[in-house]
Design an enzyme around this catalytic site. Sequence first.
Site, short mmCIF file in Angstrom:
data_model
loop_
_atom_site.label_atom_id
_atom_site.label_comp_id
_atom_site.label_asym_id
_atom_site.label_seq_id
_atom_site.Cartn_x
_atom_site.Cartn_y
_atom_site.Cartn_z
N ASP A 37 -7.66 -0.70 26.30
CA ASP A 37 -6.86 -1.88 26.63
C ASP A 37 -6.01 -1.60 27.86
O ASP A 37 -5.66 -0.45 28.12
CB ASP A 37 -5.95 -2.26 25.45
CG ASP A 37 -5.57 -3.74 25.43
OD1 ASP A 37 -6.06 -4.47 24.56
OD2 ASP A 37 -4.80 -4.17 26.32
N ASP A 64 -8.29 -1.19 32.42
CA ASP A 64 -8.27 -2.55 32.96
C ASP A 64 -9.73 -2.93 33.14
O ASP A 64 -10.43 -2.36 33.98
CB ASP A 64 -7.52 -2.57 34.30
CG ASP A 64 -7.52 -3.96 34.93
OD1 ASP A 64 -8.31 -4.83 34.49
OD2 ASP A 64 -6.73 -4.17 35.87
N VAL A 65 -10.19 -3.88 32.35
CA VAL A 65 -11.63 -4.18 32.33
C VAL A 65 -12.15 -4.77 33.65
O VAL A 65 -13.35 -4.93 33.82
CB VAL A 65 -12.01 -5.14 31.17
CG1 VAL A 65 -11.86 -4.45 29.82
CG2 VAL A 65 -11.22 -6.45 31.23
N TYR A 156 -12.15 -21.26 31.96
CA TYR A 156 -12.53 -20.59 30.70
C TYR A 156 -13.94 -20.99 30.29
O TYR A 156 -14.75 -20.15 29.89
CB TYR A 156 -11.50 -20.96 29.63
CG TYR A 156 -11.53 -20.10 28.38
CD1 TYR A 156 -11.12 -18.77 28.40
CD2 TYR A 156 -11.94 -20.63 27.16
CE1 TYR A 156 -11.13 -17.99 27.24
CE2 TYR A 156 -11.95 -19.86 26.00
CZ TYR A 156 -11.54 -18.55 26.04
OH TYR A 156 -11.55 -17.78 24.90
N LYS A 160 -16.84 -18.18 29.92
CA LYS A 160 -17.42 -17.91 28.60
C LYS A 160 -18.88 -18.35 28.52
O LYS A 160 -19.67 -17.74 27.79
CB LYS A 160 -16.57 -18.56 27.51
CG LYS A 160 -15.18 -17.94 27.36
CD LYS A 160 -15.26 -16.45 26.97
CE LYS A 160 -13.90 -15.87 26.59
NZ LYS A 160 -13.99 -14.44 26.19
N THR A 193 -4.47 -15.39 16.43
CA THR A 193 -4.12 -14.12 17.08
C THR A 193 -3.01 -14.41 18.10
O THR A 193 -2.70 -15.58 18.37
CB THR A 193 -5.32 -13.52 17.84
OG1 THR A 193 -5.54 -14.28 19.03
CG2 THR A 193 -6.58 -13.47 16.99
P1 NAI Z 1 -5.32 -11.48 22.41
O1 NAI Z 1 -4.62 -12.08 23.57
O2 NAI Z 1 -4.61 -11.36 21.12
O3 NAI Z 1 -5.87 -10.03 22.80
C1 NAI Z 1 -6.54 -9.80 24.00
C2 NAI Z 1 -6.42 -8.35 24.36
O4 NAI Z 1 -7.10 -8.17 25.62
C3 NAI Z 1 -4.97 -7.87 24.55
O5 NAI Z 1 -4.77 -6.67 23.86
C4 NAI Z 1 -4.86 -7.68 26.05
O6 NAI Z 1 -3.94 -6.66 26.43
C5 NAI Z 1 -6.30 -7.33 26.44
N1 NAI Z 1 -6.56 -7.56 27.85
C6 NAI Z 1 -6.25 -8.65 28.60
N2 NAI Z 1 -6.60 -8.44 29.87
C7 NAI Z 1 -7.14 -7.21 29.95
C8 NAI Z 1 -7.68 -6.41 31.00
N3 NAI Z 1 -7.71 -6.85 32.27
N4 NAI Z 1 -8.16 -5.20 30.70
C9 NAI Z 1 -8.11 -4.72 29.43
N5 NAI Z 1 -7.59 -5.41 28.40
C10 NAI Z 1 -7.12 -6.64 28.66
O7 NAI Z 1 -6.66 -12.33 22.25
P2 NAI Z 1 -7.72 -12.44 21.03
O8 NAI Z 1 -7.48 -13.70 20.33
O9 NAI Z 1 -7.75 -11.17 20.28
O10 NAI Z 1 -9.05 -12.65 21.87
C11 NAI Z 1 -10.03 -11.68 22.04
C12 NAI Z 1 -11.23 -12.34 22.68
O11 NAI Z 1 -11.66 -13.43 21.87
C13 NAI Z 1 -10.98 -12.92 24.07
O12 NAI Z 1 -12.10 -12.69 24.89
C14 NAI Z 1 -10.81 -14.40 23.81
O13 NAI Z 1 -11.14 -15.19 24.93
C15 NAI Z 1 -11.79 -14.59 22.68
N6 NAI Z 1 -11.57 -15.75 21.86
C16 NAI Z 1 -10.42 -15.88 21.13
C17 NAI Z 1 -10.21 -17.00 20.37
C18 NAI Z 1 -8.95 -17.21 19.60
O14 NAI Z 1 -8.65 -18.35 19.23
N7 NAI Z 1 -8.19 -16.17 19.30
C19 NAI Z 1 -11.23 -18.07 20.29
C20 NAI Z 1 -12.42 -17.81 21.06
C21 NAI Z 1 -12.57 -16.69 21.81
#
Ligand code: NAI
Length: 257
Positions: A37, A64-65, A156, A160, A193
């Site tokens: 992360d 950083d991805v 987005y 996606k 989340t």
């Molecule tokens: P979140 O915001 O809780 O967690 C995302 C994580 O990604 C965080 O730990 C953040 O630090 C990390 N991150 C962000 N930019 C980064 C970078 N440049 N390099 C490395 N790490 C980075 O989000 P959540 O809900 O856990 O989402 C995870 C995935 O699921 C995402 O791709 C999101 O688009 C997708 N998603 C989430 C939904 C939801 O409602 N929670 C619905 C559909 C898809």
Amino acid sequence: MGRVTGKKAFITGGAQGLGAASGMMLAKEGALVTLADINEAGAKSVADQINAVYPGKAFSVALDVTSEEEWKEALAYANDKMDGINVLFNNAGIGGGSTVEETDFATFKRVQEVDVDSVFLGCKYAIPYMVKHAPGSIINTSSIAGLIAGHNMAAYNAAKAGVWLLSKSVALHCAKKGYRIRSNSIHPTFIDTPILDGMTRHNLAKDDLVAKLAKQVPLGVIGEPDDVAYAVLYLASDESKFMTGAELKLDGGISAM
Ligand code: NAI
């Protein structure tokens, strides 16, 4: 034996939300996990929580991805720590932007960079490790918004949707090469989340937001992180050995409408 005993998983966005829940789930079922992360302290904290319950199962690394160099370094680190990698969960992602007219170009490009360029980099650089420890599984997080558009989700939706078809291209490439690596995408709708916190900015309390979002879901509720983690568990395991190039929707029925 757990359902993923012997698996070695690299999880991006592992510091919270779906990445953290999936890390805990995979470790519970016997896998080693490396949580990567941009929030290095957060990833370490989740690894500590996992190790407190399942000792020796979790590692963490800064990543950083969007950085090609950091991908190479983080994968090498994880490969060293876990003695291989055979599951890649490209989960890190961000929201952002609005309609095509209201989204500035910098925001559009940033969302592509974090949400879809990262998946390209992850697949490109993890596959060589995964080939050596096959069978392997790549799980890429798209969204229901990768299949169904919204008027105010230009960036987005584009990112996606890219993840969706990129996952299929990777699947076909790996199959053609005989790598024994599968690639599938997952498509959640609203899951509770921290990402939802970003949607509370219009003075809507979290409970009110959740209730509003739930009304859009045929099942009448939004998802829990483990609803996704169980899907990740299935795709990471050999139970899904005949599944590649597919999309798994976790949307409470939204896309059935
Ligand atoms: P979140 O915001 O809780 O967690 C995302 C994580 O990604 C965080 O730990 C953040 O630090 C990390 N991150 C962000 N930019 C980064 C970078 N440049 N390099 C490395 N790490 C980075 O989000 P959540 O809900 O856990 O989402 C995870 C995935 O699921 C995402 O791709 C999101 O688009 C997708 N998603 C989430 C939904 C939801 O409602 N929670 C619905 C559909 C898809």
